[in-house]
Design an enzyme around this catalytic site. Structure first.
Site, PDB file in Angstrom:
ATOM      1  N   ARG A 225      -2.395  36.899   3.163  1.00  0.00           N
ATOM      2  CA  ARG A 225      -1.778  35.659   2.715  1.00  0.00           C
ATOM      3  C   ARG A 225      -0.424  35.897   2.057  1.00  0.00           C
ATOM      4  O   ARG A 225       0.325  34.953   1.816  1.00  0.00           O
ATOM      5  CB  ARG A 225      -2.692  34.942   1.713  1.00  0.00           C
TER       6      ARG A 225
ATOM      7  N   ARG B 207     -14.025  11.690   2.751  1.00  0.00           N
ATOM      8  CA  ARG B 207     -14.151  12.627   1.629  1.00  0.00           C
ATOM      9  C   ARG B 207     -12.802  12.748   0.915  1.00  0.00           C
ATOM     10  O   ARG B 207     -11.756  12.596   1.531  1.00  0.00           O
ATOM     11  CB  ARG B 207     -14.558  14.022   2.122  1.00  0.00           C
TER      12      ARG B 207
ATOM     13  N   ARG C 127     -10.922  11.598   9.558  1.00  0.00           N
ATOM     14  CA  ARG C 127     -12.334  12.022   9.518  1.00  0.00           C
ATOM     15  C   ARG C 127     -13.161  11.086   8.642  1.00  0.00           C
ATOM     16  O   ARG C 127     -12.723  10.679   7.562  1.00  0.00           O
ATOM     17  CB  ARG C 127     -12.454  13.439   8.946  1.00  0.00           C
TER      18      ARG C 127
ATOM     19  N   LYS D  46      -6.867  25.940  14.468  1.00  0.00           N
ATOM     20  CA  LYS D  46      -7.060  27.385  14.430  1.00  0.00           C
ATOM     21  C   LYS D  46      -8.504  27.777  14.747  1.00  0.00           C
ATOM     22  O   LYS D  46      -8.739  28.705  15.524  1.00  0.00           O
ATOM     23  CB  LYS D  46      -6.660  27.868  13.031  1.00  0.00           C
TER      24      LYS D  46
ATOM     25  N   ARG E  34      -2.456  20.241  -0.138  1.00  0.00           N
ATOM     26  CA  ARG E  34      -2.918  21.493   0.483  1.00  0.00           C
ATOM     27  C   ARG E  34      -1.847  22.052   1.409  1.00  0.00           C
ATOM     28  O   ARG E  34      -1.625  23.265   1.461  1.00  0.00           O
ATOM     29  CB  ARG E  34      -4.200  21.246   1.286  1.00  0.00           C
TER      30      ARG E  34
END
Ligand code: ZN
Length: 224
Positions: A91, A163, A130, A16, A174
């Site tokens: 949202r 992380r 990542r 996005k 999430r």
């Protein structure tokens, strides 16, 4: 010229942010991430910013009505007269309805809600790959942008870590929160004929061309 009033939606990791940057360049539209404009309103001490400050400082959620007000402060500025890209709001269906009403009162309407979607496994692959260096925060990706030596930063030789936010279990949580919150909103825009879906698992250039083509069609339709 017709306005290009856009909402951007999509799960984390679907690209996005990348697409938002390109749309800003393509159409010269202002980009409003709701967290950023709320912080800016507080920093600038606008009337609504002053109202929001104690709420934000207490760690509470800003009421919908106030958030809409902060957004409208921006929409009413000359920079947004030809359109905008709004990210992070609405949202919920209630917020979407309130936003529609606020736009309607100004004789404006949403051009489209752009949904950049990607399957969970693709999002997990992208985000969990990542790696961040512990010394300076340099970012790598085990598949797309690996360091020369596994686990070591090319630039400063420090150790690379994953992380907690990028661990598959955290990403899955999430994503499920995102789906639960957003599905009703997606349906709501779909029922109104405003939803445009894009496959965020495709390469960014391809997604970008697809969005451009869609917006060009919408602009043509608006002129008919
Ligand atoms: Zn580094």
């Amino acid at each position: 010229m017709s306005e290009l009033n856009l909402i951007l939606m999509g799960p984390p990791g679907a690209g996005k942010g990348t697409q938002a940057e390109r749309l800003v360049d393509d159409f010269d539209l202002p980009y409003y991430a709701t967290g950023d404009i709320l912080r800016a309103a507080i920093a600038e001490g606008t009337e609504l910013g002053k109202e929001a400050q104690p709420i934000v400082e207490a760690g509470d959620l800003v009421p919908d009505e106030l958030m809409i007000g902060v957004i409208m402060e921006r929409f009413d500025t000359p920079e947004a007269e030809d359109g905008f890209i709004l990210d992070g709001f609405p949202r919920t269906v209630g917020q979407a309805e309130a936003l529609d009403e606020a736009l309607d009162r100004r004789g404006r309407s949403l051009t489209a809600a752009l949904l950049i979607d990607a399957p969970a496994e693709e999002v997990i692959r992208r985000l969990s790959g990542r790696r961040i260096c512990v010394k300076n925060g340099h970012v790598y990706h085990v598949e797309n942008d690996p360091p020369k030596t596994e686990g070591v930063c090319d630039q400063d030789g420090s150790r690379l870590i994953q992380r907690d936010d990028d661990k598959p279990e955290t990403i899955k949580r999430r994503l499920s929160v995102y789906r639960e919150q957003t599905e009703p909103l997606i349906d709501w825009y779909d029922q109104r004929g405003a939803l445009r879906r894009f496959d965020g698992s495709r390469p960014p250039d391809e997604v970008h061309s697809h969005i451009r083509a869609t917006l060009a069609t919408l602009a043509l339709e608006a002129e008919l």
